[in-house]
Motif scaffolding. Structure first.
Motif, PDB file in Angstrom:
ATOM      1  N   VAL A 179       0.829  -1.239   0.025  1.00 56.41           N
ATOM      2  CA  VAL A 179      -0.071  -0.122  -0.144  1.00 56.41           C
ATOM      3  C   VAL A 179       0.867   1.293   0.096  1.00 56.41           C
ATOM      4  O   VAL A 179       0.439   2.342  -0.359  1.00 56.41           O
ATOM      5  CB  VAL A 179      -1.006   0.019   1.168  1.00 56.41           C
ATOM      6  CG1 VAL A 179      -1.953  -0.968   1.030  1.00 56.41           C
ATOM      7  CG2 VAL A 179      -0.108   0.001   2.455  1.00 56.41           C
ATOM      8  N   ASP A 180       1.909   1.231   0.251  1.00 59.36           N
ATOM      9  CA  ASP A 180       3.107   2.270   0.158  1.00 59.36           C
ATOM     10  C   ASP A 180       4.423   1.900   0.304  1.00 59.36           C
ATOM     11  O   ASP A 180       4.894   0.729   0.750  1.00 59.36           O
ATOM     12  CB  ASP A 180       2.812   3.209   1.344  1.00 59.36           C
ATOM     13  CG  ASP A 180       3.513   4.419   1.309  1.00 59.36           C
ATOM     14  OD1 ASP A 180       3.753   4.970   0.182  1.00 59.36           O
ATOM     15  OD2 ASP A 180       3.358   5.484   2.243  1.00 59.36           O
ATOM     16  N   GLU A 208       1.103   4.780   9.062  1.00 51.18           N
ATOM     17  CA  GLU A 208      -0.348   5.262   9.186  1.00 51.18           C
ATOM     18  C   GLU A 208      -1.071   4.384   8.008  1.00 51.18           C
ATOM     19  O   GLU A 208      -2.359   4.048   8.392  1.00 51.18           O
ATOM     20  CB  GLU A 208      -0.555   6.672   9.185  1.00 51.18           C
ATOM     21  CG  GLU A 208       0.291   7.428  10.442  1.00 51.18           C
ATOM     22  CD  GLU A 208       0.115   9.088  10.336  1.00 51.18           C
ATOM     23  OE1 GLU A 208      -0.234   9.378   9.165  1.00 51.18           O
ATOM     24  OE2 GLU A 208       0.509   9.593  11.277  1.00 51.18           O
ATOM     25  N   ARG A 209      -0.391   4.503   6.902  1.00 51.59           N
ATOM     26  CA  ARG A 209      -1.154   3.870   5.637  1.00 51.59           C
ATOM     27  C   ARG A 209      -1.178   2.365   5.769  1.00 51.59           C
ATOM     28  O   ARG A 209      -2.269   2.180   5.544  1.00 51.59           O
ATOM     29  CB  ARG A 209      -0.394   4.381   4.505  1.00 51.59           C
ATOM     30  CG  ARG A 209      -0.663   5.729   4.181  1.00 51.59           C
ATOM     31  CD  ARG A 209       0.046   6.162   2.807  1.00 51.59           C
ATOM     32  NE  ARG A 209      -0.194   7.494   2.513  1.00 51.59           N
ATOM     33  CZ  ARG A 209       0.392   8.118   1.308  1.00 51.59           C
ATOM     34  NH1 ARG A 209       1.787   7.631   0.849  1.00 51.59           N
ATOM     35  NH2 ARG A 209       0.080   9.453   1.275  1.00 51.59           N
ATOM     36  N   GLN A 213      -5.051   0.102   6.981  1.00 49.29           N
ATOM     37  CA  GLN A 213      -5.697  -0.845   5.842  1.00 49.29           C
ATOM     38  C   GLN A 213      -5.545  -2.308   6.411  1.00 49.29           C
ATOM     39  O   GLN A 213      -5.724  -3.224   5.331  1.00 49.29           O
ATOM     40  CB  GLN A 213      -5.174  -0.789   4.400  1.00 49.29           C
ATOM     41  CG  GLN A 213      -5.331   0.754   3.833  1.00 49.29           C
ATOM     42  CD  GLN A 213      -5.116   0.615   2.486  1.00 49.29           C
ATOM     43  OE1 GLN A 213      -5.828  -0.251   1.657  1.00 49.29           O
ATOM     44  NE2 GLN A 213      -4.172   1.451   2.006  1.00 49.29           N
ATOM     45  N   LEU A 224      -1.318   3.754  -1.818  1.00 46.87           N
ATOM     46  CA  LEU A 224      -1.489   5.024  -1.421  1.00 46.87           C
ATOM     47  C   LEU A 224      -0.128   5.954  -1.808  1.00 46.87           C
ATOM     48  O   LEU A 224       0.016   7.306  -1.217  1.00 46.87           O
ATOM     49  CB  LEU A 224      -1.837   5.429  -0.054  1.00 46.87           C
ATOM     50  CG  LEU A 224      -3.370   4.810   0.380  1.00 46.87           C
ATOM     51  CD1 LEU A 224      -3.461   4.899   1.825  1.00 46.87           C
ATOM     52  CD2 LEU A 224      -4.390   5.534  -0.371  1.00 46.87           C
TER      53      LEU A 224
END
Length: 325
Positions: A179-180, A208-209, A213, A224
């Motif tokens: 996701v990152d 945080e990302r 999720q 993201l």
């Protein structure tokens, strides 16, 4: 833990349901670990249960090393139980650390491939046994997200081009959704990443990302991070064959669409991130093994011709390491 088949229920919930596992691949308390701790602190603030494993503290036998003690399977248990994974590595010779590659080779690949595990389950439900009995641990099928951090000393992009692509080899087999991902430079002396406030803030955002999720899988997680050329892995490392384009990280295919270098992605099913290509690869593995089983005697006959040619040199058991060349 041994490598025998495991059949833990993939839907079981427990302590790992909200856990983010951090893997620190550099020096303890070094720049890579500082970035990881920034990310894990942010994940913890978002409600995740966080754990940090130092790769340098794991015993991972290889080659002629004694088979025990072996911490690889200790790490496997933490990996399959977590809902989120954050890997932070120094960049070494444009790539990731050798111990991280070794850990991935020991634990991942076909034995941790979600597509292969689904196929094994289907074969066994039909009352058969697969030709190649890979390890079967249904916990691999649990939804899982990941984030990557890579930090080096160089200021120019060519010195860090291979770090993120190789980090993806840790996640695609288990269908872990990345996701990152973020690269950092300019940290060429010990612990000096603390001078880069933007890097610390970016690592916090990644944490945080990932925490935001937890519980999502490959089909519903949202990427993201920074947009890259490839729509699957979001990186920019490609192979060009004339006007044909192949993502060197994941295998998605396309064509150059204009003089400005734009790519028209024509086949995302060839990406190893998705299930379609890995399902086809799983079938290919079983079919190849079945075909070779009927040719085993001929394979051994042809291979034995090479056995007598043996120009191998090796260090004597009692030879000091410092004298070997």
């Amino acid at each position: 833990m041994t490598t025998q088949a495991l059949t833990t229920d993939a839907n079981t919930t427990g302590a790992g349901a909200a856990r983010v596992l951090g893997l620190s691949c550099g020096q303890p308390r070094g720049s890579a670990e500082i970035l990881l701790k920034e990310a894990l602190q942010a994940a913890a603030a978002a409600g995740a249960d966080v754990q940090l494993v130092r790769l340098e503290e794991l015993r991972i036998p290889s080659g002629p090393d004694p088979s025990e003690p072996d911490d690889a399977w200790w790490f496997w248990e933490r990996l399959v139980e977590c809902a989120g994974l954050i890997v932070s590595t120094p960049i070494i010779s444009r790539s990731v650390t050798g111990r991280l590659k070794l850990l991935g080779d020991r634990l991942l690949g076909p034995n941790a491939d979600a597509a292969i595990i689904e196929q094994l389950l289907e074969v066994r439900r039909a009352g058969h046994e697969p030709t190649v009995p890979f390890r079967l641990d249904e916990r691999v099928l649990r939804p899982r997200v990941a984030g990557f951090l890579a930090v080096g000393g160089a200021l120019t992009s060519q010195w860090r081009a291979l770090a993120l692509p190789l980090l993806h080899t840790l996640t695609f087999s288990m269908s872990t959704a990345v996701v990152d991902q973020a690269l950092f430079g300019g940290a060429g002396t010990p612990r000096s990443i603390v001078l880069d406030a933007d890097a610390l803030t970016r690592a916090k955002l990644l944490g945080e990302r990932v925490a935001g999720q937890l519980g999502r899988g490959l089909d519903d997680a949202e990427y993201l991070g920074d947009a890259g050329l490839c729509p699957m892995c979001h990186l920019d490392v490609v192979v060009l064959r004339g006007t044909d384009v192949e993502c060197a990280t994941c295998g998605a295919r396309g064509r150059l669409a204009g003089a400005d270098g734009a790519v028209s992605w024509t086949d995302l099913t060839t990406s190893v991130i998705g299930m379609a290509d890995r399902q086809a690869h799983s079938v290919e593995i079983q079919e190849t093994a079945a075909r070779h089983a009927g040719q085993r005697a001929e394979i051994e006959r042809r291979a034995s011709a090479y056995d007598a040619f043996d120009p191998v040199v090796r260090p004597a058991a009692d030879e000091p390491v410092s004298t070997r060349s």
